[in-house]
Design a protein around this motif. Structure first.
Motif, PDB file in Angstrom:
ATOM      1  N   PRO B 419     -12.805  11.148 -19.787  1.00  0.00           N
ATOM      2  CA  PRO B 419     -13.207  12.441 -20.346  1.00  0.00           C
ATOM      3  C   PRO B 419     -12.425  13.560 -19.649  1.00  0.00           C
ATOM      4  CG  PRO B 419     -15.030  11.397 -19.162  1.00  0.00           C
ATOM      5  CD  PRO B 419     -13.889  10.452 -19.098  1.00  0.00           C
ATOM      6  N   HIS B 420     -12.200  14.621 -20.381  1.00  0.00           N
ATOM      7  CA  HIS B 420     -11.415  15.724 -19.848  1.00  0.00           C
ATOM      8  C   HIS B 420     -12.322  16.936 -19.672  1.00  0.00           C
ATOM      9  CE1 HIS B 420      -7.359  17.369 -19.120  1.00  0.00           C
ATOM     10  NE2 HIS B 420      -7.910  18.515 -19.496  1.00  0.00           N
ATOM     11  N   VAL B 421     -12.258  17.568 -18.490  1.00  0.00           N
ATOM     12  CA  VAL B 421     -13.127  18.716 -18.206  1.00  0.00           C
ATOM     13  C   VAL B 421     -12.338  20.009 -18.379  1.00  0.00           C
ATOM     14  CG1 VAL B 421     -14.536  19.857 -16.463  1.00  0.00           C
ATOM     15  CG2 VAL B 421     -14.529  17.365 -16.620  1.00  0.00           C
ATOM     16  N   LEU B 422     -12.917  20.957 -19.112  1.00  0.00           N
ATOM     17  CA  LEU B 422     -12.265  22.242 -19.334  1.00  0.00           C
ATOM     18  C   LEU B 422     -13.174  23.358 -18.840  1.00  0.00           C
ATOM     19  CD1 LEU B 422     -11.056  21.880 -23.050  1.00  0.00           C
ATOM     20  CD2 LEU B 422      -9.645  21.743 -20.990  1.00  0.00           C
ATOM     21  N   SER B 423     -12.604  24.377 -18.218  1.00  0.00           N
ATOM     22  CA  SER B 423     -13.388  25.584 -17.988  1.00  0.00           C
ATOM     23  C   SER B 423     -12.954  26.619 -19.018  1.00  0.00           C
ATOM     24  CB  SER B 423     -13.238  26.089 -16.555  1.00  0.00           C
ATOM     25  OG  SER B 423     -11.883  26.290 -16.258  1.00  0.00           O
ATOM     26  N   GLN B 424     -13.690  27.726 -19.059  1.00  0.00           N
ATOM     27  CA  GLN B 424     -13.509  28.696 -20.128  1.00  0.00           C
ATOM     28  C   GLN B 424     -12.058  29.160 -20.202  1.00  0.00           C
ATOM     29  OE1 GLN B 424     -16.883  31.248 -20.003  1.00  0.00           O
ATOM     30  NE2 GLN B 424     -16.105  32.566 -21.636  1.00  0.00           N
ATOM     31  N   GLY B 425     -11.455  29.096 -21.404  1.00  0.00           N
ATOM     32  CA  GLY B 425     -10.089  29.559 -21.608  1.00  0.00           C
ATOM     33  C   GLY B 425      -9.045  28.461 -21.447  1.00  0.00           C
ATOM     34  N   GLN B 426      -9.425  27.314 -20.912  1.00  0.00           N
ATOM     35  CA  GLN B 426      -8.446  26.245 -20.695  1.00  0.00           C
ATOM     36  C   GLN B 426      -8.203  25.441 -21.968  1.00  0.00           C
ATOM     37  OE1 GLN B 426      -9.996  24.033 -17.347  1.00  0.00           O
ATOM     38  NE2 GLN B 426      -8.579  25.078 -15.951  1.00  0.00           N
ATOM     39  N   THR B 427      -7.003  24.894 -22.058  1.00  0.00           N
ATOM     40  CA  THR B 427      -6.612  24.093 -23.219  1.00  0.00           C
ATOM     41  C   THR B 427      -6.239  22.695 -22.758  1.00  0.00           C
ATOM     42  OG1 THR B 427      -5.778  26.047 -24.354  1.00  0.00           O
ATOM     43  CG2 THR B 427      -4.970  23.933 -25.128  1.00  0.00           C
ATOM     44  N   TRP B 428      -6.610  21.722 -23.587  1.00  0.00           N
ATOM     45  CA  TRP B 428      -6.250  20.318 -23.302  1.00  0.00           C
ATOM     46  C   TRP B 428      -5.267  19.876 -24.375  1.00  0.00           C
ATOM     47  CZ3 TRP B 428      -9.943  15.619 -24.418  1.00  0.00           C
ATOM     48  CH2 TRP B 428      -9.326  14.414 -23.995  1.00  0.00           C
ATOM     49  N   LYS B 429      -4.034  19.560 -23.942  1.00  0.00           N
ATOM     50  CA  LYS B 429      -3.053  19.022 -24.887  1.00  0.00           C
ATOM     51  C   LYS B 429      -3.327  17.539 -25.017  1.00  0.00           C
ATOM     52  CE  LYS B 429       0.884  22.167 -24.758  1.00  0.00           C
ATOM     53  NZ  LYS B 429       0.167  22.991 -25.736  1.00  0.00           N
ATOM     54  N   LEU B 430      -3.634  17.105 -26.221  1.00  0.00           N
ATOM     55  CA  LEU B 430      -4.043  15.719 -26.419  1.00  0.00           C
ATOM     56  C   LEU B 430      -2.834  14.797 -26.244  1.00  0.00           C
ATOM     57  CD1 LEU B 430      -6.345  16.277 -29.500  1.00  0.00           C
ATOM     58  CD2 LEU B 430      -7.014  15.898 -27.134  1.00  0.00           C
ATOM     59  N   PRO B 431      -3.067  13.561 -25.780  1.00  0.00           N
ATOM     60  CA  PRO B 431      -1.958  12.623 -25.586  1.00  0.00           C
ATOM     61  C   PRO B 431      -1.254  12.313 -26.908  1.00  0.00           C
ATOM     62  CG  PRO B 431      -4.084  11.629 -24.950  1.00  0.00           C
ATOM     63  CD  PRO B 431      -4.373  12.994 -25.402  1.00  0.00           C
ATOM     64  N   ASP B 432      -0.033  11.874 -26.825  1.00  0.00           N
ATOM     65  CA  ASP B 432       0.775  11.463 -27.978  1.00  0.00           C
ATOM     66  C   ASP B 432       0.970  12.599 -28.970  1.00  0.00           C
ATOM     67  OD1 ASP B 432       0.605   8.974 -26.769  1.00  0.00           O
ATOM     68  OD2 ASP B 432      -1.143   8.400 -27.991  1.00  0.00           O
ATOM     69  N   GLY B 433       0.890  13.862 -28.502  1.00  0.00           N
ATOM     70  CA  GLY B 433       1.165  14.999 -29.387  1.00  0.00           C
ATOM     71  C   GLY B 433       0.238  15.084 -30.573  1.00  0.00           C
ATOM     72  N   LYS B 434      -1.026  14.702 -30.376  1.00  0.00           N
ATOM     73  CA  LYS B 434      -1.978  14.731 -31.499  1.00  0.00           C
ATOM     74  C   LYS B 434      -2.565  16.122 -31.725  1.00  0.00           C
ATOM     75  CE  LYS B 434      -2.160  10.316 -32.706  1.00  0.00           C
ATOM     76  NZ  LYS B 434      -2.824   9.182 -32.093  1.00  0.00           N
ATOM     77  N   GLY B 435      -2.140  17.102 -30.927  1.00  0.00           N
ATOM     78  CA  GLY B 435      -2.683  18.455 -31.072  1.00  0.00           C
ATOM     79  C   GLY B 435      -3.318  18.919 -29.772  1.00  0.00           C
ATOM     80  N   SER B 436      -4.169  19.967 -29.853  1.00  0.00           N
ATOM     81  CA  SER B 436      -4.792  20.477 -28.625  1.00  0.00           C
ATOM     82  C   SER B 436      -6.165  21.058 -28.939  1.00  0.00           C
ATOM     83  CB  SER B 436      -3.904  21.553 -27.996  1.00  0.00           C
ATOM     84  OG  SER B 436      -3.898  22.689 -28.824  1.00  0.00           O
ATOM     85  N   ILE B 437      -6.968  21.169 -27.889  1.00  0.00           N
ATOM     86  CA  ILE B 437      -8.289  21.799 -28.042  1.00  0.00           C
ATOM     87  C   ILE B 437      -8.494  22.799 -26.905  1.00  0.00           C
ATOM     88  CG2 ILE B 437      -9.435  19.875 -26.830  1.00  0.00           C
ATOM     89  CD1 ILE B 437     -11.914  20.519 -28.667  1.00  0.00           C
ATOM     90  N   THR B 438      -8.996  23.995 -27.262  1.00  0.00           N
ATOM     91  CA  THR B 438      -9.213  25.055 -26.276  1.00  0.00           C
ATOM     92  C   THR B 438     -10.703  25.368 -26.216  1.00  0.00           C
ATOM     93  OG1 THR B 438      -7.094  25.990 -26.901  1.00  0.00           O
ATOM     94  CG2 THR B 438      -8.556  27.394 -25.600  1.00  0.00           C
ATOM     95  N   PHE B 439     -11.244  25.462 -25.002  1.00  0.00           N
ATOM     96  CA  PHE B 439     -12.635  25.877 -24.805  1.00  0.00           C
ATOM     97  C   PHE B 439     -12.622  27.401 -24.695  1.00  0.00           C
ATOM     98  CE2 PHE B 439     -16.138  26.175 -21.354  1.00  0.00           C
ATOM     99  CZ  PHE B 439     -17.078  26.550 -22.315  1.00  0.00           C
ATOM    100  N   VAL B 440     -12.863  28.074 -25.823  1.00  0.00           N
ATOM    101  CA  VAL B 440     -12.703  29.519 -25.897  1.00  0.00           C
ATOM    102  C   VAL B 440     -13.819  30.252 -25.149  1.00  0.00           C
ATOM    103  CG1 VAL B 440     -12.536  31.469 -27.478  1.00  0.00           C
ATOM    104  CG2 VAL B 440     -11.547  29.259 -28.108  1.00  0.00           C
ATOM    105  N   GLY B 441     -15.013  29.781 -25.288  1.00  0.00           N
ATOM    106  CA  GLY B 441     -16.176  30.467 -24.687  1.00  0.00           C
ATOM    107  C   GLY B 441     -17.439  29.849 -25.253  1.00  0.00           C
ATOM    108  N   TYR B 442     -18.526  30.603 -25.236  1.00  0.00           N
ATOM    109  CA  TYR B 442     -19.761  30.052 -25.794  1.00  0.00           C
ATOM    110  C   TYR B 442     -20.599  31.152 -26.420  1.00  0.00           C
ATOM    111  CZ  TYR B 442     -22.090  32.121 -21.811  1.00  0.00           C
ATOM    112  OH  TYR B 442     -22.578  33.031 -20.911  1.00  0.00           O
TER     113      TYR B 442
END
Lengths: 350, 536
Positions: B419-442
Motif C-alpha cells: 500500500p502507498h501512503v500519501l499526505s495532503q497534496g502528494q501524488t503517487w505515480k502508478l507503476p508501469d505508467g498506468k497513470g497517477s493519483i493525487t490526495f488533494v484534500g478532504y
C-alpha cells in the motif's frame, strides 16, 4: 463550559463521607436488632389494628382505650365515644422508638444529606444533570432510594427494615465507588439535551423506588418462608429477628404501595425517553436493546399489579413477579447498557 | 349480607365452566372468550410479551442492525437460517410476536368494554344501604351529640355533600346515609387501558403512512426529498410519491469538536451541520444548524443528523495525463471512535485500463512501534491516506448494482505489492505508467435521517392519557362511608355512628382521610349543638 475539577473532588469526598455515615447507620439499625426493645415489633402494626380494636370496643359498649367522654357537645355521657386515632407525629414516633433507632435515623439523615450534596456538587461541577454515565447514575439512584426509604420508614414506622435496605444501599454505593468510578467530565453530543434531566431523572427516581420495593419483597419472601416452615414444623417459632419485622400483610402493603409510586414514574420516564428519542434519533420507539428492556421491566411490573388482583397469584407469587421486575431492571443497567451495543451505549464503564 | 365494598376490582368473576362433551360450537367460543378475557390469561400474555421481547434485544435485528445480522450469518451458518425462520432477526415484526400482543389487546378489550358499561351503570345506581352494625366496618367512630336525630342526620348530609359524596338516604323509620366517592378511579383505569390501545393504533398509523429515509451528503452537496434522490427509503405500506415533501437541503459545512485533553481525549463534544434549505423549488432559502438533539422540522418531516465522516478528495489522471476523476469520496469509519475510515475510488474509464483504489483515511496519523499507520485523534490534524491500487475491469457496466464502498475484485489485478501512503497534496505515480493519483484534500460528510410519522402526535396524546389514567387509578380511592343516627338512650340528643371502608387504596391514606372526616363530622355536630343546649 469546562468541568470544575475542584468541585468534582468535593463531590467525591462527600460521597465517601456519605458511605461511611451510612455504614454507621446500618450498624445502629443492627444494634436495634441486637439490643433494642423487642416489644416494639408489634407497635409497627399500629395502623389498622388499633382502629379496628377501638371500633370493636365501642360495639361492646365497654371502656375503650381511645375513649374520651363526649362532653363538649353536651351529649349523653352514658354513650362511650370512640374516635379514630390521630397518628403520632414522625419526630415523636422516632423518639419513642428507642436509642438505636434514633441513632440510625439521625445517621441515615446525615448520610442522605452528604449523599445529596455529593450529587448536587457533581452536577455543579459538570454543568448538567449529574446522571450522564453509569457511576453518576448509580450514585444518584441510591440517593433517591435512600431518601424514599427514609420516607417509607417514617411514614409506616417500619424501623426494623432499616438494616436491610440501608445495608443494600451501602453495598451498591460502595461497589459503584470502587469498581466504576468515573471522573467528572463532559458528555457526548447525543446526551447534550435538557431531556437528559427529564428522562434520566425519572428513570433514576423510579429505579430507586423499585429498589426499595424489591428489598421489601425479599424480606416478605424470607418472612413468608419462615412462617411456612414453622407451620410445617420444620423450624421453631419465635425467631427474634422475624418477630421484629412488620407482619406479612404489612410488608405486602408496603411493597405494593412502593411499586404503585414507582410505576407511574417509570411510565413517565419511558414516555419522556420516547420524546427524547424522537428528538435525537428520529423515532420515538425503535426497539433499541435498552428500550426493549425498559419495556420488559414495565410489562413485568404491570404483571405484578395485575397479579395482586388475581386469585392464586396474591402474596408470594406476586412478590416473585415484583422481584423479577427489579432483576430485569438491574440486568438492563448492568448487562444491556454495558455489553450490548445499541443507541444507549453511554455507560462509560471499563 | 350484601357486599358493602365498592365495585370489585376485576377478579371476582364467576367461575368459567369446565368444557365437557355437551359443549357446542357456541359454548366453546364463549368458553374461549371468557378464558381470554380472564385475568389469569392476561397475566400469562403479559409474561409472554416480556419473554418474547428478550431475543429482540439479544440478537441483531434487521431493522436496526442489518450488518449485525449478516455477521451473525457468517459466524453461525447453521443456526442463523433456523433463527431467521423463527423470525428471531425481526422479532418485533414477527407474526408470533404480533399474535401475543394482539391477543393481549383482545383480552384487554374484552375486559375493558364490560367494565365501561359497569362503570356507567354504577354511576347511575345508588350506594347500598348502610349496614346495621357500623362498628364492624374497618374504620368507624361513635360519639354522642345533643342534637336530636333528625337535625343530626341533616348536618351529616350537609357535610358529606360538601365533600362531593354521592348519597343515598334512608326512607322513613330509619336514620342513615350511605355515601360513595371516587368513581374517577375506575374511569382512570379505563382511560389507561384505552390509551394503550390508542398507542398501538398510532404505531400502526405511522407504519402505514410514515416513511424513514437516509441521505449522506458531502459538504457542498444538495439533495431533494424525492424517492430517487434518497439513499435508502423505508416507506410505509400506504405511502405514495406525493407523501414526500418537496424540500431540498444543501449541507454548507459540517464541523465536529472533540475533547482536546484529559481522560476523555478524543470524545466528541459538539457536532454542527450548517445547512441551507428551501421548502419547495423556488421558495426562499433559509439556513439552520442541525445538531444531534436539534433536528430540522420542515414541511411535516423532520431531518436528523445521525452520522458523519471524512470524504477524501482524489484527482486521478490516465497514462496520457488526461484527468479522469476529481471528487470527494465518502469513507466510512469503524465504531472505534478514532475515525480510521475505509472507502474505495473507482475510475472505470481510465486508459489504458480501468483503475480502482481501496483506501484508508487516517485523520491524525501516527506510526505505531510496529510500523503500521494508526489514528490517534478523530479530528483531521494530520491526514494521511493509504491506498492499494488495482487495474483492470471494474465490472461497472454489467452485473448487479455495485456498492460505492466496495470494489468488484473479479476483473482486477493489484498494481503494486505494498500500500502507498500519501499526505495532503502528494501524488503517487502508478507503476508501469498506468497513470497517477493525487490526495488533494478532504471534505467532511454528514448523514441525515428524514422521517415523517403521522402517528407521532396521536401516540404522544395516548401516552399522556395512559399516564393520566394511571395516576387517577392509583391516587383516587373508591370509598364508602355510612352514618347512622339513633336517639340517645337517655332520651335527649342522639348517638352518631360513622363508618367507612375503601375497596382499593393503592397509594394508602384512607385511614387518615377517615379520621379527618370523622373529626369534621363531629365538629359540625358540635357547632350546631349549643343552640340545642340552651333549650335544655
Amino acid at each position: 463550559m469546562p468541568v470544575n475539577l475542584a468541585l468534582g473532588h468535593v463531590s467525591t469526598d462527600f460521597l465517601i463521607a456519605a458511605l461511611m455515615i451510612y455504614s454507621l447507620a446500618v450498624l445502629a439499625f443492627a444494634g436495634d436488632f441486637a439490643f433494642g426493645r423487642p416489644k416494639r415489633g408489634a407497635e409497627a402494626s399500629r395502623t389498622q389494628v388499633r382502629a379496628r380494636a377501638g371500633a370493636l370496643a365501642t360495639v361492646g359498649a365497654s371502656g375503650s382505650p381511645s375513649a374520651d367522654s363526649g362532653t363538649a357537645g353536651g351529649g349523653d355521657a352514658s354513650v362511650p365515644t370512640s374516635m379514630p386515632p390521630v397518628p403520632l407525629s414522625p419526630l415523636r414516633a422516632i423518639m419513642a422508638a428507642g436509642p438505636w433507632v434514633r441513632a440510625g435515623m439521625a445517621l441515615s439523615s446525615a448520610g442522605v444529606l452528604a449523599h445529596a450534596i455529593a450529587v448536587v456538587t457533581r452536577g455543579l461541577a459538570v454543568h448538567r444533570a449529574p446522571w450522564g454515565n453509569m457511576y453518576e447514575f448509580i450514585t444518584a439512584l441510591t440517593c433517591f432510594a435512600a431518601i424514599f426509604f427514609l420516607w417509607v420508614m417514617v411514614r409506616y414506622r417500619a424501623w426494623a427494615l432499616g438494616v436491610f435496605v440501608m445495608g443494600a444501599v451501602v453495598v451498591i454505593l460502595g461497589l459503584a465507588e470502587t469498581l466504576i468510578y468515573t471522573a467528572a467530565g463532559t458528555l457526548v453530543p447525543a446526551l447534550q439535551s435538557y431531556w437528559l434531566s427529564i428522562h434520566v431523572t425519572a428513570m433514576t427516581v423510579a429505579t430507586g423506588v423499585f429498589f426499595v420495593a424489591a428489598a421489601l419483597g425479599v424480606i416478605y419472601l424470607v418472612v413468608d418462608r419462615y412462617n411456612r416452615r414453622v407451620a410445617a414444623g420444620k423450624a421453631q417459632g419465635g425467631n427474634g429477628i422475624i418477630a421484629r419485622l412488620p407482619s406479612l400483610e404489612q410488608l405486602d402493603r408496603l411493597a405494593y404501595r412502593t411499586v404503585v409510586f414507582g410505576f407511574p414514574v417509570w411510565t413517565f420516564g419511558v414516555i419522556a425517553g420516547a420524546i427524547w428519542a424522537d428528538e435525537a434519533w428520529g423515532r420515538y420507539w425503535g426497539w433499541d436493546p435498552v428500550e426493549t428492556w425498559a419495556f420488559i421491566t414495565w410489562v413485568v411490573y404491570a404483571a405484578f399489579l395485575h397479579a395482586r388482583a388475581t386469585a392464586g397469584w396474591r402474596g408470594r407469587r406476586a412478590h416473585y413477579v415484583q422481584i423479577l421486575g427489579f432483576v430485569t431492571l438491574a440486568f438492563n443497567i448492568m448487562v444491556v447498557q454495558v455489553f450490548i451495543t445499541g443507541m444507549h451505549s453511554y455507560a462509560g464503564v471499563g | 349480607m350484601t357486599d358493602l365494598r365498592p365495585a370489585p376490582e376485576v377478579d371476582d368473576q364467576p367461575a368459567i365452566p369446565v368444557p365437557d362433551a355437551t359443549f357446542g360450537v357456541c359454548d366453546w367460543l364463549r368458553w374461549a372468550w371468557r378464558q381470554l378475557t380472564s385475568m389469569r390469561i392476561a397475566l400469562i400474555l403479559l409474561f409472554l410479551l416480556a419473554l418474547g421481547s428478550v431475543p429482540g434485544s439479544m440478537l441483531p435485528q434487521e431493522g436496526t442492525n442489518a450488518a449485525g445480522v449478516a455477521q451473525y450469518y457468517k459466524s453461525h451458518p447453521t443456526l442463523a437460517p433456523l433463527l431467521n425462520h423463527l423470525g428471531m432477526f425481526n422479532v418485533f415484526g414477527a407474526p408470533w410476536f404480533a399474535a401475543i400482543y394482539l391477543l393481549l389487546f383482545a383480552s384487554l378489550v374484552g375486559c375493558v368494554v364490560p367494565r365501561t358499561f359497569k362503570l356507567a351503570g354504577s354511576a347511575r345506581t345508588l350506594p347500598p344501604r348502610a349496614p346495621r352494625n357500623i362498628g364492624r366496618l374497618p374504620h368507624s367512630a361513635t360519639y354522642a351529640t345533643s342534637l336530636p336525630p333528625g337535625p343530626a342526620l341533616e348536618v351529616s348530609a350537609g357535610m358529606l355533600g360538601g365533600h362531593g359524596f354521592r348519597m343515598r338516604h334512608s326512607g322513613d323509620g330509619e336514620r342513615w346515609i350511605s355515601a360513595e366517592k371516587g368513581y374517577l378511579r375506575e374511569a382512570g383505569n379505563l382511560l389507561f387501558h384505552l390509551s394503550l390501545l390508542g398507542i398501538l393504533v398510532s404505531i400502526a398509523l405511522g407504519g402505514l403512512f410514515g416513511y424513514k429515509a437516509d441521505k449522506l451528503l458531502v459538504a457542498g452537496a444538495t439533495f431533494t426529498d424525492t424517492q430517487s434522490d434518497l439513499d435508502e427509503i423505508y416507506p410505509g405500506r400506504l405511502v405514495t410519491d406525493s407523501d414526500f415533501a418537496p424540500f431540498s437541503i444543501k449541507l454548507d459545512s459540517f464541523s465536529a469538536s472533540y475533547v482536546q485533553s484529559g481522560p476523555q481525549l478524543g470524545q466528541p463534544s459538539a457536532f454542527n451541520a450548517d445547512v441551507s434549505y428551501t421548502t419547495s423549488p423556488g421558495a426562499p432559502v433559509k439556513t439552520d444548524d442541525i445538531q444531534v438533539n436539534s433536528p430540522l422540522s420542515i414541511d411535516g418531516a423532520k431531518v436528523y443528523l445521525i452520522g458523519h465522516g471524512y470524504a477524501p478528495i482524489f484527482k486521478v489522471t490516465s497514462a496520457s495525463g488526461q484527468p479522469e476523476y476529481n471528487q470527494a469520496q465518502p469513507f466510512i469509519a469503524g465504531t472505534s471512535g478514532d475515525f480510521l475510515s475505509q472507502g474505495v475510488v473507482k475510475v472505470p474509464d481510465a486508459t489504458p485500463e480501468g483503475l480502482g483504489f481501496s483506501g484508508v483515511f487516517v485523520p491524525t496519523a501516527a506510526v505505531s512501534p510496529d510500523g503500521t499507520l494508526e489514528s490517534v485523534f478523530p479530528a483531521a490534524a494530520n491526514p494521511r491516506v493509504s491506498l492499494i491500487a488495482y487495474g483492470g475491469n471494474l465490472g461497472m457496466n454489467s452485473g448487479p448494482t455495485q456498492s460505492v464502498y466496495e470494489l468488484d475484485m473479479a476483473g482486477l489485478k493489484q498494481l503494486a505489492a505494498q500500500p502507498h501512503v500519501l499526505s495532503q497534496g502528494q501524488t503517487w505515480k502508478l507503476p508501469d505508467g498506468k497513470g497517477s493519483i493525487t490526495f488533494v484534500g478532504y471534505q467532511q460528510w454528514a448523514s441525515f435521517a428524514i422521517t415523517h410519522d403521522p402517528g407521532q402526535l396521536p401516540a404522544l396524546i395516548c401516552g399522556m392519557g395512559a399516564l393520566g389514567g394511571l395516576l387517577l387509578s392509583f391516587l383516587v380511592r373508591r370509598r364508602r362511608v355510612f352514618v347512622r343516627v339513633a336517639a340517645a338512650p337517655s332520651g335527649s340528643g342522639s348517638v352518631v355512628r360513622f363508618g367507612g371502608l375503601a375497596r382499593t387504596d393503592a397509594s394508602g391514606g384512607f385511614e387518615a382521610e377517615f379520621a379527618s372526616l370523622a373529626a369534621e363530622l363531629r365538629a359540625a355536630h358540635e357547632q350546631q349543638a349549643p343552640q340545642q343546649e340552651t333549650g335544655d
